[in-house]
Design an enzyme around this catalytic site. Structure first.
Site, PDB file in Angstrom:
ATOM      1  N   TYR A   1       0.827  -1.208   0.000  1.00 23.12           N
ATOM      2  CA  TYR A   1       0.000   0.000   0.000  1.00 23.12           C
ATOM      3  C   TYR A   1       0.861   1.257   0.000  1.00 23.12           C
ATOM      4  CZ  TYR A   1      -4.586  -2.115   0.922  1.00 23.12           C
ATOM      5  OH  TYR A   1      -5.759  -2.793   0.832  1.00 23.12           O
TER       6      TYR A   1
ATOM      7  N   LYS B   1       3.520 -15.407   2.421  1.00 24.65           N
ATOM      8  CA  LYS B   1       3.699 -16.113   1.146  1.00 24.65           C
ATOM      9  C   LYS B   1       5.194 -16.381   1.013  1.00 24.65           C
ATOM     10  CE  LYS B   1       2.095 -17.678  -2.829  1.00 24.65           C
ATOM     11  NZ  LYS B   1       1.208 -18.849  -2.923  1.00 24.65           N
TER      12      LYS B   1
ATOM     13  N   ASP C   1      -2.620 -18.431   0.516  1.00 19.01           N
ATOM     14  CA  ASP C   1      -3.635 -19.140  -0.285  1.00 19.01           C
ATOM     15  C   ASP C   1      -4.260 -20.271   0.523  1.00 19.01           C
ATOM     16  OD1 ASP C   1      -1.125 -20.322  -0.363  1.00 19.01           O
ATOM     17  OD2 ASP C   1      -1.261 -20.958  -2.449  1.00 19.01           O
TER      18      ASP C   1
ATOM     19  N   ASP D   1      -6.083  -7.324   4.314  1.00 19.74           N
ATOM     20  CA  ASP D   1      -7.243  -6.694   3.689  1.00 19.74           C
ATOM     21  C   ASP D   1      -8.158  -7.770   3.118  1.00 19.74           C
ATOM     22  OD1 ASP D   1      -8.862  -4.651   2.527  1.00 19.74           O
ATOM     23  OD2 ASP D   1      -7.886  -5.036   0.604  1.00 19.74           O
TER      24      ASP D   1
ATOM     25  N   ASP E   1     -11.894  -9.522   4.878  1.00 23.35           N
ATOM     26  CA  ASP E   1     -13.210  -9.538   4.217  1.00 23.35           C
ATOM     27  C   ASP E   1     -13.760 -10.961   4.146  1.00 23.35           C
ATOM     28  OD1 ASP E   1     -13.308  -6.806   3.726  1.00 23.35           O
ATOM     29  OD2 ASP E   1     -13.897  -7.047   1.630  1.00 23.35           O
TER      30      ASP E   1
END
Ligand code: IPM
Ligand code: MG
Length: 362
Positions: A144, A190, A222, A246, A250
């Site tokens: 970001y 990751k 993942d 983020d 959700d």
């Protein structure tokens, strides 16, 4: 000592739900003899319209002079095409607020109120024992904010950067949170592909030595996304970097079936240091919902639960926080529903009636 709370209601349903939340905050403060003072300021699209910037300097100054910030929501279709794009409410207000206020730790508790179990998209057997996950998302680093960030018509670049101190401090927030809950922390990265993730994992493992009572595990992002829908009750606290957080937050939020119910806290410098309170910004995660703005039907409960987090983390008022959470639970048990959490055919109430009921139940 009087605690100062900056109130930024923002756009869309923001002003309606913050209006109800302020009634609640003042009622709870009175009941628990807390000395608070609130002051409002402009943020988001409305601030852009009135001042030309979605985060006016006075607003930032007020936040910096406060003990906590209560935020409604920012953004809406009216401002989606504002140019330059850096002045759009989400990018021009939310991201600089986080960065300027040093709010590096974003806590998103995902809890399922038993009365709302039917709203979950998961099979009932997966959530029959409830759902209680805390997502700790790093909020001021990663892709970001990393530089360079640039774009020509043929090529665009975003850069993911993490430094050791940035990872250390968010890891400590994760471990401390786990210590106060189920004592299990899952760090998500990751590391099979990304250098930032390999540093992340190394640093988290080192910090873990300071928290021998917390059981640490690692998941690739993942796999974590899959595990969240396959077997969500395996999780206690999840700690992860900005963009993974983020996305996963959700996903985790949707497991409860009711985005309109979930609060969040973004905490600054003293979080993760064992200090009793931290400066923080508190907001519902649902956004400005322009389609229902001004109709008086928005669900105020996520904002109420955000007020509870504010009391807990920034005002050291745990009892007051629990009063709110219990009142919300009670009202849901009684069957009261706003449109977003109602089952088909169920009677629904507006924001005011819902909030009257919570105030009654305090
Ligand atoms: C969130 C939102 C923001 C984010 C957007 C609006 C910039 O999705 O708070 O999760 O990506 O952080
Ligand atoms: Mg998001």
């Amino acid at each position: 000592m009087t605690k100062k709370i900056a109130v930024l209601s923002g756009d869309g349903i923001g002003p309606e739900i913050i209006g109800e939340a302020l009634r609640l905050l003042h009622a709870v403060a009175e009941k628990h003899a807390l000395q608070i003072e609130t002051e409002e300021a402009l943020v988001g699209g409305i601030a852009y319209d009135e001042t030309g910037h979605p985060l006016p300097p006075e607003t930032l100054a007020l936040c910096k002079a406060s003990d906590a910030v209560l935020l409604g929501a920012v953004g809406g279709p009216k401002w989606d095409n504002v140019q330059p794009a850096s002045l759009r409410p989400e990018v021009g207000a939310l991201l600089p607020l986080r960065k300027e206020l040093g709010l590096f730790a974003n806590l998103r508790p995902v809890t399922l109120f038993p009365a709302l179990a039917d709203a979950s998209s998961l099979k009932n057997e997966l959530i029959k024992d409830g759902l209680d996950i805390l997502v700790v998302r790093e909020l001021t680093g990663g892709i970001y904010f990393g530089q360079p960030k640039e774009r020509t018509s043929e090529r665009a670049v975003d850069t993911c950067v993490y430094t050791r101190p940035e990872i250390e401090r968010i890891a400590r927030v994760g471990f401390e949170a786990a210590q106060k809950r189920g004592k299990r922390l899952c760090s998500v990265d990751k590391a099979n592909v990304l250098e930032t993730s390999r540093l992340w994992r190394e640093v988290v493992m080192k910090i873990a030595l300071d928290y021998p009572d917390v059981e640490l595990s690692h998941l690739l992002v993942d796999n974590c996304a899959m595990q969240l829908v396959k077997n969500p009750s395996q999780f206690d606290v999840i700690v992860t970097e900005n963009m993974f957080g983020d996305i996963l937050s959700d996903e985790a939020a949707m497991l409860t079936g009711s985005l309109g119910m979930l609060p969040s806290a973004s905490l600054g410098a003293t979080s993760g240091t064992g200090a009793k309170t931290a400066f923080g910004l508190y907001e519902p995660i649902h956004g400005s919902a322009p389609d229902i703005a001004g109709k008086g039907v928005a669900n105020p409960l996520a904002t109420f639960l955000s007020v509870a987090l504010l009391l807990r983390y920034s005002l050291d008022a745990e009892a007051a926080a629990q009063t709110i959470e219990a009142a919300v639970g009670k009202v849901l048990e009684s069957g009261l529903r706003t449109g977003d959490i109602a089952s088909p055919g169920q009677r629904t109430v507006g924001s005011r009636e819902m909030s009257d009921a919570v105030l009654q139940a305090l």
